[in-house]
Scaffold this motif. Structure first.
Motif, PDB file in Angstrom:
ATOM      1  N   THR A 186      33.485  41.799  27.607  1.00  0.00           N
ATOM      2  CA  THR A 186      34.086  40.617  28.216  1.00  0.00           C
ATOM      3  C   THR A 186      35.515  40.940  28.636  1.00  0.00           C
ATOM      4  O   THR A 186      36.099  41.929  28.189  1.00  0.00           O
ATOM      5  CB  THR A 186      34.126  39.435  27.226  1.00  0.00           C
ATOM      6  N   VAL A 187      36.041  40.086  29.473  1.00  0.00           N
ATOM      7  CA  VAL A 187      37.460  40.122  29.821  1.00  0.00           C
ATOM      8  C   VAL A 187      38.009  38.712  29.634  1.00  0.00           C
ATOM      9  O   VAL A 187      37.253  37.750  29.531  1.00  0.00           O
ATOM     10  CB  VAL A 187      37.694  40.605  31.274  1.00  0.00           C
ATOM     11  N   HIS A 188      39.325  38.629  29.559  1.00  0.00           N
ATOM     12  CA  HIS A 188      40.020  37.353  29.432  1.00  0.00           C
ATOM     13  C   HIS A 188      40.743  37.052  30.745  1.00  0.00           C
ATOM     14  O   HIS A 188      41.082  37.980  31.495  1.00  0.00           O
ATOM     15  CB  HIS A 188      41.008  37.400  28.272  1.00  0.00           C
ATOM     16  N   PRO A 189      41.005  35.791  31.032  1.00  0.00           N
ATOM     17  CA  PRO A 189      41.652  35.439  32.301  1.00  0.00           C
ATOM     18  C   PRO A 189      42.969  36.168  32.558  1.00  0.00           C
ATOM     19  O   PRO A 189      43.273  36.504  33.702  1.00  0.00           O
ATOM     20  CB  PRO A 189      41.877  33.930  32.186  1.00  0.00           C
ATOM     21  N   ASN A 190      43.737  36.444  31.515  1.00  0.00           N
ATOM     22  CA  ASN A 190      45.033  37.101  31.700  1.00  0.00           C
ATOM     23  C   ASN A 190      44.969  38.626  31.637  1.00  0.00           C
ATOM     24  O   ASN A 190      45.994  39.293  31.759  1.00  0.00           O
ATOM     25  CB  ASN A 190      46.053  36.571  30.685  1.00  0.00           C
ATOM     26  N   ASP A 191      43.777  39.188  31.444  1.00  0.00           N
ATOM     27  CA  ASP A 191      43.636  40.644  31.459  1.00  0.00           C
ATOM     28  C   ASP A 191      43.931  41.179  32.853  1.00  0.00           C
ATOM     29  O   ASP A 191      43.720  40.491  33.857  1.00  0.00           O
ATOM     30  CB  ASP A 191      42.221  41.065  31.063  1.00  0.00           C
ATOM     31  N   GLU A 192      44.379  42.402  32.897  1.00  0.00           N
ATOM     32  CA  GLU A 192      44.649  43.066  34.168  1.00  0.00           C
ATOM     33  C   GLU A 192      43.345  43.494  34.841  1.00  0.00           C
ATOM     34  O   GLU A 192      42.343  43.749  34.176  1.00  0.00           O
ATOM     35  CB  GLU A 192      45.525  44.303  33.937  1.00  0.00           C
ATOM     36  N   LEU A 193      43.370  43.575  36.147  1.00  0.00           N
ATOM     37  CA  LEU A 193      42.239  44.025  36.945  1.00  0.00           C
ATOM     38  C   LEU A 193      41.698  45.357  36.437  1.00  0.00           C
ATOM     39  O   LEU A 193      40.490  45.579  36.431  1.00  0.00           O
ATOM     40  CB  LEU A 193      42.676  44.155  38.409  1.00  0.00           C
ATOM     41  N   GLU A 194      42.576  46.219  35.979  1.00  0.00           N
ATOM     42  CA  GLU A 194      42.178  47.550  35.532  1.00  0.00           C
ATOM     43  C   GLU A 194      41.160  47.498  34.393  1.00  0.00           C
ATOM     44  O   GLU A 194      40.299  48.374  34.282  1.00  0.00           O
ATOM     45  CB  GLU A 194      43.401  48.379  35.110  1.00  0.00           C
ATOM     46  N   LYS A 195      41.242  46.483  33.538  1.00  0.00           N
ATOM     47  CA  LYS A 195      40.273  46.376  32.439  1.00  0.00           C
ATOM     48  C   LYS A 195      38.872  46.165  32.993  1.00  0.00           C
ATOM     49  O   LYS A 195      37.918  46.810  32.549  1.00  0.00           O
ATOM     50  CB  LYS A 195      40.647  45.249  31.477  1.00  0.00           C
ATOM     51  N   ALA A 196      38.727  45.281  33.955  1.00  0.00           N
ATOM     52  CA  ALA A 196      37.416  45.056  34.578  1.00  0.00           C
ATOM     53  C   ALA A 196      36.948  46.326  35.296  1.00  0.00           C
ATOM     54  O   ALA A 196      35.773  46.696  35.199  1.00  0.00           O
ATOM     55  CB  ALA A 196      37.475  43.879  35.546  1.00  0.00           C
ATOM     56  N   LEU A 197      37.843  46.989  36.001  1.00  0.00           N
ATOM     57  CA  LEU A 197      37.475  48.221  36.708  1.00  0.00           C
ATOM     58  C   LEU A 197      36.944  49.269  35.736  1.00  0.00           C
ATOM     59  O   LEU A 197      35.943  49.939  36.016  1.00  0.00           O
ATOM     60  CB  LEU A 197      38.678  48.785  37.468  1.00  0.00           C
TER      61      LEU A 197
END
Length: 157
Positions: free
Chosen positions: A102-113
């Motif tokens: 999962t990711v959180h709304p305030n996570d950076e784009l790099e985490k999703a990448l």
């Protein structure tokens, strides 16, 4: 760039008790490839994708190509029997419930990448601090966001 800048907030979900038939209708009607599975309080329980359904329907030990080739030749009844049998099964029998990233709304784009690159997922649920689903982000969302950003920057030069 934060996840909240490009995540989809109007999330289509399923529950553990959603039937495979209802799930397929959701995927087809909304032209999507997967959804988060949530409980009554919108807490993330797992993910289910079109790939999960295909793997569930696939006869053991065969590739998808083999399955379609055999369907065309001699096993059409076997696949139809499997579809008839599975159509009323519940999502909880098919979904991925462990190793959900999962990711959180305030996570950076790099985490999703990083998650997309390493695990080859198509969609990642976005959860708040209480593990409630507040959005989803897909590979297409990321690509569109990056592309739009790059095009805008190029136009500014």
């Amino acid at each position: 760039m934060n996840i909240k800048d490009f995540m989809i907030q109007d999330v289509i979900t399923a529950t553990r008790s959603t039937s495979v038939k209802e799930l397929l209708e959701l995927l087809v009607n909304h032209k999507i490839g997967g959804v988060p599975v949530v409980d009554d309080e919108n807490n993330l329980q797992g993910m289910i994708s079109d790939g999960d359904v295909i793997r569930y329907l696939q006869p053991k030990g065969r590739t998808v190509y083999d399955m379609f080739a055999l369907v065309l030749v001699s096993e059409k009844e076997d696949l139809m029997h499997k579809l008839d049998y599975a159509i009323d099964h519940k999502v909880e029998n098919v979904m991925s419930g462990k190793d959900i990233f999962t990711v959180h709304p305030n996570d950076e784009l790099e985490k999703a990448l990083a998650i997309f690159a390493k695990h080859r997922f198509k969609k990642i649920p976005v959860v708040n601090q209480n593990y409630k689903v507040v959005g989803v982000v897909s590979r297409g969302d990321v690509i569109r966001y990056i592309s739009t950003t790059l095009i805008t920057k190029a136009d500014e030069k």
